[in-house]
Design an enzyme around this catalytic site. Sequence first.
Site, PDB file in Angstrom:
ATOM      1  N   PHE A  50      -6.622  -5.170   2.942  1.00 62.65           N
ATOM      2  CA  PHE A  50      -7.496  -4.335   2.209  1.00 62.65           C
ATOM      3  C   PHE A  50      -7.897  -5.077   0.730  1.00 62.65           C
ATOM      4  CE2 PHE A  50      -7.975  -1.039  -0.925  1.00 62.65           C
ATOM      5  CZ  PHE A  50      -8.751  -0.323  -0.492  1.00 62.65           C
ATOM      6  N   LYS A  96      -3.268  -1.872 -10.275  1.00 62.90           N
ATOM      7  CA  LYS A  96      -2.339  -1.012 -10.317  1.00 62.90           C
ATOM      8  C   LYS A  96      -1.427  -0.868 -11.122  1.00 62.90           C
ATOM      9  CE  LYS A  96      -3.215   0.230  -5.206  1.00 62.90           C
ATOM     10  NZ  LYS A  96      -4.056  -0.692  -4.372  1.00 62.90           N
ATOM     11  N   ASP A 110      -4.193 -11.901  -3.849  1.00 59.02           N
ATOM     12  CA  ASP A 110      -4.367 -10.327  -4.118  1.00 59.02           C
ATOM     13  C   ASP A 110      -3.086  -9.590  -4.235  1.00 59.02           C
ATOM     14  OD1 ASP A 110      -4.780  -7.654  -4.430  1.00 59.02           O
ATOM     15  OD2 ASP A 110      -6.387  -7.692  -3.146  1.00 59.02           O
TER      16      ASP A 110
HETATM   17  C1  PLP Z   1      -5.516  -0.926  -4.290  1.00 58.01           C
HETATM   18  C2  PLP Z   1      -5.674  -2.270  -3.840  1.00 58.01           C
HETATM   19  C3  PLP Z   1      -7.190  -2.831  -4.088  1.00 58.01           C
HETATM   20  C4  PLP Z   1      -8.129  -1.959  -4.551  1.00 58.01           C
HETATM   21  O1  PLP Z   1      -7.853  -1.477  -5.953  1.00 58.01           O
HETATM   22  P1  PLP Z   1      -8.660  -0.338  -6.566  1.00 58.01           P
HETATM   23  O2  PLP Z   1      -7.953  -0.275  -7.951  1.00 58.01           O
HETATM   24  O3  PLP Z   1      -8.559   0.738  -5.746  1.00 58.01           O
HETATM   25  O4  PLP Z   1     -10.103  -0.496  -6.689  1.00 58.01           O
HETATM   26  C5  PLP Z   1      -7.214  -4.088  -3.737  1.00 58.01           C
HETATM   27  N1  PLP Z   1      -6.419  -4.966  -3.087  1.00 58.01           N
HETATM   28  C6  PLP Z   1      -4.983  -4.492  -2.791  1.00 58.01           C
HETATM   29  C7  PLP Z   1      -4.029  -5.268  -2.304  1.00 58.01           C
HETATM   30  C8  PLP Z   1      -4.841  -3.070  -3.173  1.00 58.01           C
HETATM   31  O5  PLP Z   1      -3.780  -2.670  -2.890  1.00 58.01           O
END
Ligand code: PLP
Length: 405
Positions: free
Chosen positions: A142, A256, A227
């Site tokens: 994701f 986050k 990420d």
């Molecule tokens: C939450 C998340 C995203 C997306 O972040 P948003 O602030 O919702 O755009 C991308 N990568 C990872 C691993 C995430 O947990």
Amino acid sequence: MSGGQERTTSQAEWLERYGASHIGVFGAPGLVISRGEGCWVWDVDGRRYLDLVSGIAVNALGHSHPELVAAISKQAGELVHVSNFFTTTAQVGAAERILALADAPAGSGVFFTNSGTESVEAAIKLSRRTGRSRIVALEGAFHGRSTGALALTHKAAYREPFEPLIPHVVHVPPGDVAALRAAVDERTAMVLLEPVQGEAGVLPLDGDYLRAAREVTREVGALLVLDEIQTGIGRTGAWFAHQHHGVVPDAMTLAKGLGGGVPIGALVTFGPETTALLAPGQHGSTFGGNPLACSAALTVLDTIESEGLVTRAGELGEHLVAAVAALEDPRLGPVRGLGLLRAIPLRGLASTDVVAAARRAGFIVNPVAPDAIRLAPPLVITAAELDGFVTALPSILDDATRSSS
Ligand SMILES: *Cc1c(COP(=O)(O)O)cnc(C)c1O
């Protein structure tokens, strides 16, 4: 109001008004939350819940942490926004702090964004500047929902309604070094990995796989981008999850937990060569790096450090694993994850039923997979608060069984 006309709007009424006023992408919200303090939140009907999700790994300092409240309030009284024609001491301070905590070498750099998705978008553009376009990501990945980041997200239900997306993206099975080697060559711009796959169900990659990814990308001159949007900022018991494994990426994405709830993200490049890939004018953001968000980030990082929360995240994670194991409940599998990013596997129970039963018992948890619940509590949570949930878990499972749909 007077004369007996006073009435508070109930949660049910607010939820109805939500439904009548919003685009329905999130489905029906579970609660209307009115305030929070520490690891606790209250709904508009006055019920209290232990928040074991913290806005999906966002409220690292919990709710209404006095240091964060003071910093945001002070900054709001001084300066909220200036544009990127200028900079601020908060912005410079936050960038320097992130680079120091990441042990980034001289010549590394930060680009501030407003969300995780935007950080991934910046990484995609960075990778294009290698002169290549192929991207390798993992099955289950994701990385966000914009039309760029969405191409890297694996779930077909998210992607397919919006195709065609950016081309030349392949997804390989996590943990399979041979598959990675087969997918990566001199045409690969970047390999993008979550050190712990969060939305896939809290599935950690092992150190050997991450080290192999470092080796493979280096051999062909592709970028290794991690990420760390969900895993960064102390969540896993290290400032950044890759530090557990001694792997230094070419870049990482953050968001986050970084602002403790104030929207801020970042793309961090490691070393001068990668940093120089994006030249003046090649990327930008109106709000990115604004002093309000940067002062929040700086305060989050300072407070995590001064309260020793990174080490504590590691210790409390182990505490949770042991406490759940000690229940010896056949309906629960062994807890997986790292630090305070965890999933509890369920046997013979649907996660949505367990989440609903937990809420009835005053606990907020997340159905990260059909057969697992996710816990990503504030890093300020105490062992006693975690124990409160674990103690309640068997009766929550009983309730979930009784009321299963
Ligand atoms: C939450 C998340 C995203 C997306 O972040 P948003 O602030 O919702 O755009 C991308 N990568 C990872 C691993 C995430 O947990």
